[in-house]
Scaffold this motif. Structure first.
Motif, PDB file in Angstrom:
ATOM      1  N   VAL A   1       0.845  -1.193   0.000  1.00 56.06           N
ATOM      2  CA  VAL A   1       0.000   0.000   0.000  1.00 56.06           C
ATOM      3  C   VAL A   1       0.886   1.251   0.000  1.00 56.06           C
ATOM      4  CG1 VAL A   1      -1.782   1.275   1.234  1.00 56.06           C
ATOM      5  CG2 VAL A   1      -1.811  -1.239   1.228  1.00 56.06           C
ATOM      6  N   PRO A   2       0.739   2.123  -0.972  1.00 59.97           N
ATOM      7  CA  PRO A   2       1.606   3.308  -1.100  1.00 59.97           C
ATOM      8  C   PRO A   2       1.700   4.162   0.157  1.00 59.97           C
ATOM      9  CG  PRO A   2       0.293   3.038  -3.076  1.00 59.97           C
ATOM     10  CD  PRO A   2      -0.198   2.020  -2.106  1.00 59.97           C
ATOM     11  N   PHE A   3       0.594   4.340   0.865  1.00 58.36           N
ATOM     12  CA  PHE A   3       0.597   5.177   2.061  1.00 58.36           C
ATOM     13  C   PHE A   3       1.594   4.672   3.098  1.00 58.36           C
ATOM     14  CE2 PHE A   3      -0.905   5.945   6.399  1.00 58.36           C
ATOM     15  CZ  PHE A   3      -1.005   7.338   6.409  1.00 58.36           C
ATOM     16  N   PHE A   4       1.749   3.334   3.180  1.00 53.28           N
ATOM     17  CA  PHE A   4       2.622   2.743   4.187  1.00 53.28           C
ATOM     18  C   PHE A   4       4.044   2.504   3.687  1.00 53.28           C
ATOM     19  CE2 PHE A   4      -1.664   1.578   5.443  1.00 53.28           C
ATOM     20  CZ  PHE A   4      -1.652   1.804   6.804  1.00 53.28           C
ATOM     21  N   GLU A   5       4.214   2.322   2.395  1.00 58.81           N
ATOM     22  CA  GLU A   5       5.521   1.956   1.848  1.00 58.81           C
ATOM     23  C   GLU A   5       6.612   2.944   2.225  1.00 58.81           C
ATOM     24  OE1 GLU A   5       5.089  -0.669  -2.159  1.00 58.81           O
ATOM     25  OE2 GLU A   5       4.420   1.421  -2.320  1.00 58.81           O
ATOM     26  N   ALA A   6       6.287   4.225   2.284  1.00 56.31           N
ATOM     27  CA  ALA A   6       7.287   5.240   2.597  1.00 56.31           C
ATOM     28  C   ALA A   6       7.815   5.096   4.020  1.00 56.31           C
ATOM     29  CB  ALA A   6       6.692   6.632   2.402  1.00 56.31           C
ATOM     30  N   ARG A   7       7.046   4.445   4.897  1.00 55.36           N
ATOM     31  CA  ARG A   7       7.443   4.296   6.292  1.00 55.36           C
ATOM     32  C   ARG A   7       8.085   2.943   6.594  1.00 55.36           C
ATOM     33  NH1 ARG A   7       1.970   6.464   9.393  1.00 55.36           N
ATOM     34  NH2 ARG A   7       1.426   8.127   7.937  1.00 55.36           N
ATOM     35  N   ALA A   8       8.074   2.050   5.614  1.00 53.46           N
ATOM     36  CA  ALA A   8       8.469   0.668   5.868  1.00 53.46           C
ATOM     37  C   ALA A   8       9.928   0.505   6.266  1.00 53.46           C
ATOM     38  CB  ALA A   8       8.175  -0.185   4.632  1.00 53.46           C
ATOM     39  N   ALA A   9      10.789   1.386   5.823  1.00 52.07           N
ATOM     40  CA  ALA A   9      12.223   1.228   6.054  1.00 52.07           C
ATOM     41  C   ALA A   9      12.591   1.212   7.534  1.00 52.07           C
ATOM     42  CB  ALA A   9      12.992   2.336   5.328  1.00 52.07           C
ATOM     43  N   THR A  10      11.873   1.980   8.346  1.00 50.77           N
ATOM     44  CA  THR A  10      12.232   2.092   9.759  1.00 50.77           C
ATOM     45  C   THR A  10      11.170   1.555  10.723  1.00 50.77           C
ATOM     46  OG1 THR A  10      11.315   4.346   9.804  1.00 50.77           O
ATOM     47  CG2 THR A  10      13.674   4.120   9.331  1.00 50.77           C
ATOM     48  N   ALA A  11       9.998   1.218  10.231  1.00 51.55           N
ATOM     49  CA  ALA A  11       8.910   0.795  11.120  1.00 51.55           C
ATOM     50  C   ALA A  11       9.159  -0.592  11.710  1.00 51.55           C
ATOM     51  CB  ALA A  11       7.591   0.805  10.360  1.00 51.55           C
ATOM     52  N   VAL A  12       8.881  -0.716  13.000  1.00 51.74           N
ATOM     53  CA  VAL A  12       8.988  -1.988  13.723  1.00 51.74           C
ATOM     54  C   VAL A  12       7.783  -2.092  14.653  1.00 51.74           C
ATOM     55  CG1 VAL A  12      10.326  -3.369  15.348  1.00 51.74           C
ATOM     56  CG2 VAL A  12      11.510  -1.971  13.649  1.00 51.74           C
ATOM     57  N   MET A  13       7.196  -3.273  14.767  1.00 55.23           N
ATOM     58  CA  MET A  13       5.996  -3.443  15.586  1.00 55.23           C
ATOM     59  C   MET A  13       6.235  -4.424  16.722  1.00 55.23           C
ATOM     60  SD  MET A  13       2.111  -4.522  14.467  1.00 55.23           S
ATOM     61  CE  MET A  13       2.578  -6.137  13.815  1.00 55.23           C
ATOM     62  N   ILE A  14       5.755  -4.078  17.920  1.00 58.51           N
ATOM     63  CA  ILE A  14       5.746  -4.994  19.061  1.00 58.51           C
ATOM     64  C   ILE A  14       4.385  -4.900  19.743  1.00 58.51           C
ATOM     65  CG2 ILE A  14       8.236  -4.877  19.480  1.00 58.51           C
ATOM     66  CD1 ILE A  14       7.630  -2.951  21.806  1.00 58.51           C
ATOM     67  N   GLY A  15       4.073  -5.878  20.556  1.00 58.61           N
ATOM     68  CA  GLY A  15       2.837  -5.835  21.327  1.00 58.61           C
ATOM     69  C   GLY A  15       1.884  -6.972  20.999  1.00 58.61           C
ATOM     70  N   ALA A  16       1.074  -7.355  21.985  1.00 55.83           N
ATOM     71  CA  ALA A  16       0.153  -8.486  21.840  1.00 55.83           C
ATOM     72  C   ALA A  16      -1.245  -8.069  21.412  1.00 55.83           C
ATOM     73  CB  ALA A  16       0.073  -9.242  23.170  1.00 55.83           C
ATOM     74  N   SER A  17      -1.403  -6.821  20.972  1.00 53.58           N
ATOM     75  CA  SER A  17      -2.747  -6.312  20.682  1.00 53.58           C
ATOM     76  C   SER A  17      -3.490  -7.137  19.633  1.00 53.58           C
ATOM     77  CB  SER A  17      -2.665  -4.850  20.234  1.00 53.58           C
ATOM     78  OG  SER A  17      -2.113  -4.042  21.240  1.00 53.58           O
ATOM     79  N   ALA A  18      -2.815  -7.562  18.573  1.00 56.71           N
ATOM     80  CA  ALA A  18      -3.478  -8.357  17.531  1.00 56.71           C
ATOM     81  C   ALA A  18      -3.967  -9.687  18.101  1.00 56.71           C
ATOM     82  CB  ALA A  18      -2.529  -8.591  16.361  1.00 56.71           C
ATOM     83  N   SER A  19      -3.133 -10.310  18.929  1.00 55.51           N
ATOM     84  CA  SER A  19      -3.523 -11.574  19.566  1.00 55.51           C
ATOM     85  C   SER A  19      -4.712 -11.374  20.501  1.00 55.51           C
ATOM     86  CB  SER A  19      -2.339 -12.140  20.353  1.00 55.51           C
ATOM     87  OG  SER A  19      -1.255 -12.446  19.503  1.00 55.51           O
ATOM     88  N   VAL A  20      -4.678 -10.294  21.266  1.00 58.55           N
ATOM     89  CA  VAL A  20      -5.753 -10.007  22.210  1.00 58.55           C
ATOM     90  C   VAL A  20      -7.047  -9.671  21.475  1.00 58.55           C
ATOM     91  CG1 VAL A  20      -6.518  -8.439  24.028  1.00 58.55           C
ATOM     92  CG2 VAL A  20      -4.160  -9.277  24.023  1.00 58.55           C
ATOM     93  N   LEU A  21      -6.942  -8.915  20.362  1.00 55.75           N
ATOM     94  CA  LEU A  21      -8.145  -8.609  19.577  1.00 55.75           C
ATOM     95  C   LEU A  21      -8.769  -9.877  19.002  1.00 55.75           C
ATOM     96  CD1 LEU A  21      -9.707  -5.985  18.654  1.00 55.75           C
ATOM     97  CD2 LEU A  21      -7.606  -5.610  19.941  1.00 55.75           C
ATOM     98  N   ALA A  22      -7.942 -10.851  18.655  1.00 63.31           N
ATOM     99  CA  ALA A  22      -8.472 -12.124  18.161  1.00 63.31           C
ATOM    100  C   ALA A  22      -9.323 -12.797  19.237  1.00 63.31           C
ATOM    101  CB  ALA A  22      -7.327 -13.042  17.743  1.00 63.31           C
ATOM    102  N   ILE A  23      -8.847 -12.760  20.477  1.00 61.83           N
ATOM    103  CA  ILE A  23      -9.587 -13.379  21.581  1.00 61.83           C
ATOM    104  C   ILE A  23     -10.850 -12.585  21.901  1.00 61.83           C
ATOM    105  CG2 ILE A  23      -9.461 -13.881  24.056  1.00 61.83           C
ATOM    106  CD1 ILE A  23      -6.520 -14.678  23.595  1.00 61.83           C
ATOM    107  N   ILE A  24     -10.765 -11.256  21.841  1.00 56.67           N
ATOM    108  CA  ILE A  24     -11.944 -10.421  22.098  1.00 56.67           C
ATOM    109  C   ILE A  24     -13.030 -10.682  21.059  1.00 56.67           C
ATOM    110  CG2 ILE A  24     -12.799  -8.040  22.106  1.00 56.67           C
ATOM    111  CD1 ILE A  24     -10.125  -7.202  23.332  1.00 56.67           C
TER     112      ILE A  24
END
Length: 299
Positions: free
Chosen positions: A130-153
């Motif tokens: 997605v073009p909007f995100f591609e410009a940020r991809a070089a330095t972006a890093v993700m941590i956190g259990a939010s996706a896992s927790v949203l799956a359970i919710i």
């Protein structure tokens, strides 16, 4: 201090509650990172902490990810901020115990892991396509259990949409509305400061919804997770593979009893009960149906 370590050891060696184990893993990683950060900066080697955390978080750029593929798993056990881990663990506790009560430990673990994987995959796709995100991809890093927790919710809200939580200031609120609010919040934040995290939330939410819908149709999406978990459990325990030889080809009756002698319900019965819960709520079940659901959760 010894008693704390004994308590932690007891959580992981005596079976029991999967929700407690997941929370404990997240807390242990969090505390370890806090200690590492404090010590490494005090002795003038803060680079050690930076090196560890950068190898736990999920990088957005696909080429960076290919050199660190393990991060698709480690990111959803890693937190840095107190509010971040507190919010995630409270939601994991509230909704995780609800899912565990009706579906058992294995389903909670499956949802947590599949939600994290789905969130990570969607995050990578958006940041590399997605073009909007591609410009940020070089330095972006993700941590956190939010996706896992949203799956359970979302799984809890799909399974028991009219189950009610009493929220401070708001009073009784059905969990389907809590889940809907969190999904809308993630959609609205998909172009904000935490865009990648919110995209991952949506991936987790989607897998939670699909997981329960498929389970109600008799398809357990968590089977691969169970198989991998069982493999490593047996490997760690050093259990040899069991072999059995049958010499009598005569007629046999199929046994579906538990060790306590209670008949274990089959999947079709459980699917019917789950459909009834989804339509009319848990309280609409008969005593016999509740007992069947409980026995099934012990699998």
């Amino acid at each position: 201090m010894t008693s704390i370590f004994d308590d932690i050891k007891r959580v992981f060696t005596q079976g029991g509650n999967a929700v407690t184990k997941l929370i404990m893993i997240n807390v242990i990683v969090f505390v370890t990172l806090i200690l590492l950060r404090t010590i490494s900066y005090l002795v003038g080697y803060g680079v050690i902490y930076e090196l560890v955390t950068i190898n736990l978080g999920l990088p957005a750029h696909i080429m960076r990810f290919l050199f660190k593929p393990w991060t698709i798993f480690t990111y959803f056990f890693t937190h840095e901020g107190f509010l971040h881990i507190i919010f995630n663990m409270l939601n994991l506790y509230w909704f995780g115990f609800l899912v565990r009560e009706y579906l058992g430990n294995k389903k909670v673990v499956s949802l947590y892991i599949l939600g994290g994987l789905a969130g990570g995959i969607l995050y990578l796709l958006f940041y590399n396509l997605v073009p909007f995100f591609e410009a940020r991809a070089a330095t972006a890093v993700m941590i956190g259990a939010s996706a896992s927790v949203l799956a359970i919710i979302l799984a809890a809200a799909t399974l028991l949409p009219d189950y009610t939580f009493n929220l401070i200031l708001l009073g009784p609120v059905r969990i389907k509305y809590i889940a809907a609010f969190l999904v809308i919040l993630s959609i609205s934040g998909a172009v904000g400061d935490n865009a990648g995290g919110n995209i991952a939330h949506l991936g987790g939410a989607l897998i939670g919804f699909i997981f329960i819908k498929q389970l109600q149709k008799g398809n357990d999406l968590g089977k691969p997770v169970h198989a991998v978990g069982d493999f490593f459990s047996n490997l760690a325990a050093g259990r040899p593979k069991m072999k059995a030889t049958f010499t009598n080809p005569g007629p046999r009756t199929r046994s579906t009893t538990t060790t306590s002698g209670n008949v274990r319900p089959d999947q079709k019965e459980i699917d019917i009960i789950l459909d009834k819960i989804s339509e009319s709520g848990y309280e609409s079940l008969t005593k016999e149906e509740k007992q069947k659901l409980f026995r099934a959760s012990q699998k």
